[in-house]
Structures are given as structure tokens and as C-alpha cells.
Design a protein around this motif. Structure first.
Motif, mmCIF file in Angstrom:
data_model
loop_
_atom_site.group_PDB
_atom_site.id
_atom_site.type_symbol
_atom_site.label_atom_id
_atom_site.label_comp_id
_atom_site.label_asym_id
_atom_site.label_seq_id
_atom_site.Cartn_x
_atom_site.Cartn_y
_atom_site.Cartn_z
ATOM 1 N N VAL A 93 -20.783 29.344 72.000
ATOM 2 C CA VAL A 93 -19.587 28.696 72.516
ATOM 3 C C VAL A 93 -19.897 28.164 73.910
ATOM 4 O O VAL A 93 -20.387 28.908 74.772
ATOM 5 C CB VAL A 93 -18.397 29.671 72.582
ATOM 6 N N LEU A 94 -19.623 26.895 74.133
ATOM 7 C CA LEU A 94 -19.790 26.258 75.438
ATOM 8 C C LEU A 94 -18.417 25.893 75.980
ATOM 9 O O LEU A 94 -17.562 25.400 75.240
ATOM 10 C CB LEU A 94 -20.642 24.989 75.324
ATOM 11 N N LEU A 95 -18.205 26.125 77.268
ATOM 12 C CA LEU A 95 -16.934 25.788 77.903
ATOM 13 C C LEU A 95 -17.121 24.656 78.895
ATOM 14 O O LEU A 95 -18.081 24.637 79.678
ATOM 15 C CB LEU A 95 -16.362 26.993 78.651
ATOM 16 N N CYS A 96 -16.187 23.708 78.877
ATOM 17 C CA CYS A 96 -16.088 22.704 79.929
ATOM 18 C C CYS A 96 -14.618 22.397 80.135
ATOM 19 O O CYS A 96 -13.754 22.863 79.384
ATOM 20 C CB CYS A 96 -16.896 21.445 79.606
ATOM 21 N N ASP A 97 -14.308 21.614 81.165
ATOM 22 C CA ASP A 97 -12.922 21.306 81.493
ATOM 23 C C ASP A 97 -12.563 19.875 81.126
ATOM 24 O O ASP A 97 -13.440 19.006 81.000
ATOM 25 C CB ASP A 97 -12.674 21.527 82.981
ATOM 26 N N ALA A 159 -16.090 25.791 84.093
ATOM 27 C CA ALA A 159 -16.248 24.373 83.780
ATOM 28 C C ALA A 159 -17.621 24.045 83.216
ATOM 29 O O ALA A 159 -17.830 22.922 82.733
ATOM 30 C CB ALA A 159 -15.997 23.529 85.030
ATOM 31 N N ASN A 160 -18.558 24.986 83.259
ATOM 32 C CA ASN A 160 -19.914 24.722 82.775
ATOM 33 C C ASN A 160 -20.608 26.040 82.469
ATOM 34 O O ASN A 160 -21.334 26.586 83.293
ATOM 35 C CB ASN A 160 -20.713 23.930 83.813
ATOM 36 N N CYS A 161 -20.372 26.542 81.281
ATOM 37 C CA CYS A 161 -20.959 27.823 80.910
ATOM 38 C C CYS A 161 -21.028 27.934 79.389
ATOM 39 O O CYS A 161 -20.480 27.095 78.660
ATOM 40 C CB CYS A 161 -20.143 28.987 81.483
ATOM 41 N N GLY A 162 -21.707 28.951 78.926
ATOM 42 C CA GLY A 162 -21.803 29.188 77.498
ATOM 43 C C GLY A 162 -22.148 30.642 77.226
ATOM 44 O O GLY A 162 -22.634 31.355 78.106
ATOM 45 N N PHE A 163 -21.896 31.069 75.998
ATOM 46 C CA PHE A 163 -22.165 32.456 75.625
ATOM 47 C C PHE A 163 -22.219 32.548 74.108
ATOM 48 O O PHE A 163 -21.710 31.670 73.388
ATOM 49 C CB PHE A 163 -21.095 33.402 76.177
ATOM 50 N N HIS A 203 -30.644 22.115 83.834
ATOM 51 C CA HIS A 203 -30.591 20.786 83.216
ATOM 52 C C HIS A 203 -29.276 20.538 82.467
ATOM 53 O O HIS A 203 -29.076 19.434 81.947
ATOM 54 C CB HIS A 203 -31.773 20.613 82.266
ATOM 55 N N ALA A 204 -28.426 21.545 82.422
ATOM 56 C CA ALA A 204 -27.097 21.382 81.804
ATOM 57 C C ALA A 204 -26.113 21.032 82.915
ATOM 58 O O ALA A 204 -25.555 21.901 83.583
ATOM 59 C CB ALA A 204 -26.685 22.666 81.098
ATOM 60 N N VAL A 205 -25.917 19.746 83.133
ATOM 61 C CA VAL A 205 -25.174 19.260 84.307
ATOM 62 C C VAL A 205 -23.776 18.790 83.902
ATOM 63 O O VAL A 205 -23.606 18.063 82.915
ATOM 64 C CB VAL A 205 -25.926 18.106 84.991
ATOM 65 N N VAL A 206 -22.798 19.214 84.666
ATOM 66 C CA VAL A 206 -21.436 18.694 84.558
ATOM 67 C C VAL A 206 -21.059 18.061 85.891
ATOM 68 O O VAL A 206 -21.249 18.666 86.953
ATOM 69 C CB VAL A 206 -20.439 19.816 84.205
ATOM 70 N N HIS A 207 -20.552 16.849 85.834
ATOM 71 C CA HIS A 207 -20.001 16.200 87.017
ATOM 72 C C HIS A 207 -18.597 16.761 87.220
ATOM 73 O O HIS A 207 -17.700 16.544 86.399
ATOM 74 C CB HIS A 207 -19.973 14.685 86.843
#
Length: 294
Positions: A93-97, A159-163, A203-207
């Protein structure tokens, strides 16, 4: 897949969305441009919006077949995250906003890190979407890294994570009693205290988009500060250090010396008000949770 790397059956991207009509289309466009080649889905959790978010998401479902939408009965970012995780069918599961923009390699970067770690955080790029007022209130770090605000354990932003979804099950999900701050921190602290390794995926970038006007900046900073004593109440037994009174007094003194900034340029005024709000929130939170963290 090559090199003996085990394929991931499915990856789920979960996005809480509350009053996100103005921004979520940009995030969905960014997700459509991801480089990750294997199966993945997007689960947007409509979290009690009063604008046109729900109608906009319906239109996007016609354009984006892998997009699913669910709703929560009441607002709350951790309530939305838990709802999204329950509906997510992926093993990761990856989370972003809804108001940020994922770079093209975001999904691939987090998935690569999750192959060897049960929980990961990516890099936040803070300049692209933010003006001088927002950047003055929350200055970017010189180098991307996991957050380490409290001198205790590192943690990623929600805003930029996963588990691994299995980890979410093991931990009992996100703590829905956290509101306005600490909501992501507590989950990843509990994961580490339970013996799970947290990794950084540069390398997993969120603006990342900050609040843009002074009133919103102050409201958010106050919420962050109010959550800090709650974190201290919950994690002091595990070793979270206290906030020494001498340090708090020195911080308030520095803020007093900066009071002329209240009559200065907008960016300097916003930076001062953000710190005042944070410290005031800590006072309020200390009284509410009966733990002194100033």
C-alpha cells in the motif's frame, strides 16, 4: 521481471481526499504517467467533501479504469487511510495526498524499497508547488531524508510512504484519535518499536504542496503543535525524549525578539506566525493531554 526478483501481485495507491476538487486532477494525471510496469490500482477515499470532489472523481473513473472510489462516514485523515487500506487489494500500500504531485518514478521507487523493507518513506520536493510565503514558513531541508523532528525515531510523511498491507493489519491500522498532526508519525513509530525496519527511498519523489496563505499556515502549525504532547504521552514510555523547559523558554525568547517581523514582509510574518502557532499549540496540547511538552 529479471534477475530473480519476485513479482508483486498488486500494488495499491491510497489517496485521502477532502475538498480536493482544485488539486486532485493534477495528482491523478501524475499517477497516469507512472513508469511502474506491473499491476497497480488507485483507491481514493472521499472524506466528507463539501465541494465537487465526488463528481470529479466519478468523471475520472471513466478515464482511469484502475481507479476505485470509496467514502468515509466522517472526516479524519487516519479514518480515510484505514478505509483505503481496507479496500486496497494490493500486497503493498502506497500513500499520497490529493494536493501533491507524484513524480513519474514514484510508484516504482517505493515498490523497489518495499521488496526489502516492510515500511518505507520517499523524498519530498518542496519548491515546485510552493511560493516564497509557504517556503519561508516551512523551509526545505538541504538534503532529502526521512523526518526526525523529535530526536526519537525517524518517520516519513503520510504524503509519501508505503508499507506491506500485512504490517497495517499487524499494527491495527492508523490511530484514528490523531487529528491535525502526528497521524503518520505514530504509525511508523509503532512499526519500528514492533521490530520492523523503516527504509528511505530517495528516488520515490513527491512534489509536496504547503499551505499557501498565512491563515492556513497558522492553522496547520497550531494543529501540529497540539499533537506533540499527545505523541509524548503515548511514546515517552518507549523513549521519546521530553521537551526541556529551558529549550522552550529560549524558543519563546527568540520569537519575542522577532516580533518586528509582524509588521514586515508577508513571508517573514508568515514564518513568525507559524512558529508562534506551533508553540501555542504545544501549550494547548500539554494542558489537554496532561503531559508537559512545550
Amino acid at each position: 521481471m529479471t534477475g530473480g526478483v519476485r513479482p508483486v501481485r498488486l500494488v495499491s495507491v491510497v489517496i485521502p481526499a477532502r475538498n480536493a476538487e482544485a488539486t486532485i486532477a493534477t495528482q491523478l494525471e501524475a499517477l497516469c504517467g507512472q513508469t511502474y510496469p506491473d499491476p497497480w490500482e488507485v483507491v481514493v477515499v472521499e472524506n466528507g467533501s463539501s465541494d465537487g470532489t465526488r463528481a470529479l472523481l466519478r468523471s475520472w473513473q471513466r478515464r482511469m479504469p484502475r481507479l476505485r472510489v470509496t467514502c468515509t462516514g466522517a472526516p479524519g485523515v487516519n479514518r480515510a487511510r484505514n478505509a483505503g487500506c481496507r479496500h486496497a487489494e494490493g500486497e503493498f500500500v502506497l500513500l499520497c495526498d490529493a494536493d501533491d504531485v507524484a513524480a513519474p518514478g514514484w510508484v516504482a521507487g517505493l515498490v523497489d524499497a518495499l521488496r526489502t523493507s516492510p515500511a518505507v518513506g520517499g523524498a519530498l520536493e518542496r519548491r515546485l508547488l510552493n511560493g516564497p510565503v509557504a517556503l519561508a514558513a516551512r523551509p526545505p531541508k538541504k538534503l532529502p531524508a526521512l523526518l526526525d523532528t523529535f530526536g526519537f525515531l525517524p518517520y516519513p510523511a503520510g504524503a509519501n510512504c508505503g508499507f506491506h498491507k500485512e504490517l497495517w493489519h499487524q499494527l491495527g491500522g492508523f490511530d484514528e484519535s490523531y487529528h491535525g498532526g502526528g497521524d503518520d508519525t505514530e504509525f511508523f513509530w509503532r512499526a519500528q518499536l514492533a521490530g520492523h525496519r523503516l527504509a528511505f527511498a530517495p528516488h520515490a519523489v513527491v512534489h509536496y504542496r504547503h499551505r499557501g496563505d498565512t491563515r492556513a499556515i497558522v492553522r496547520q502549525s497550531y494543529g501540529y503543535g497540539r499533537s506533540h504532547p499527545k505523541l509524548y504521552r503515548d511514546f515517552a514510555p518507549a523513549g521519546m525524549p521530553s521537551s526541556p523547559l529551558a529549550d522552550a523558554a529560549a524558543a519563546w525568547w527568540r520569537l519575542l525578539l522577532r516580533t518586528p517581523d509582524l509588521l514586515g514582509p508577508t513571508d517573514r510574518r508568515a514564518a513568525l506566525l507559524a512558529q508562534l502557532a506551533l508553540r501555542t499549540g504545544r501549550l494547548t496540547g500539554s494542558a489537554r493531554h496532561r503531559r508537559c511538552y512545550l
